[in-house]
Scaffold this active site. Structure first.
Site: not given
Length: 141
Positions: A9, A57, A91, A112, A115
């Site tokens: 990410k 979210f 997560t 985080n 993915h």
């Protein structure tokens, strides 16, 4: 041999953790069957995370995923989906086991680091979202 999708990410790309994360996957026995760096458009991020569209979210997730480049990979190996999820960790990085990617590089539930596909069925859908068949180099086995 299973395949799963992994995304490094924007937070991890921006902090120059790409090489460290790829090394973790390779040292864990994964083979990288395809990889590319791209900057997701709003439409691409919304499409990829469409399953979360009704969740509170969703917009925050889309905004985060378009905030910088990502590295998208097809990882190949035995029991790839489950093993990748184990290597990534929970997560929430605060709940992730020590030594997992999210424990090392994640900041929060939303930021985080990585993915990973959550099932074989979703892995196939997610891989096809980012890669054509000719872009994936299958193992000889």
């Amino acid at each position: 041999m299973e395949q799963t999708l992994s995304i490094i990410k924007p937070d991890s790309v921006g902090k120059a953790h790409i090489g460290e994360i790829i090394a973790i996957f390779e040292k864990s026995g994964f083979r990288i069957a395809a990889m590319k760096m791209l900057h997701l458009s709003v439409k691409e991020a919304e499409g990829f995370y469409a399953v979360h569209k009704s969740r509170p979210f969703f917009q925050e997730l889309v905004d985060f995923m378009i905030s910088g480049p990502v590295v998208v990979m097809v990882l190949e190996g035995n029991n790839a989906v489950a093993r990748n999820r184990e290597i990534m960790g929970a997560t929430n990085p605060q709940e992730a086991a020590p030594g997992t990617i999210r424990a090392q590089f994640g900041e929060s539930i939303g930021i985080n680091a990585v993915h990973g596909s959550d099932s074989l069925e979703n892995a196939a859908i997610e891989i096809n979202y980012f890669f054509s068949k000719v872009e994936i180099v299958n193992s000889a086995a």
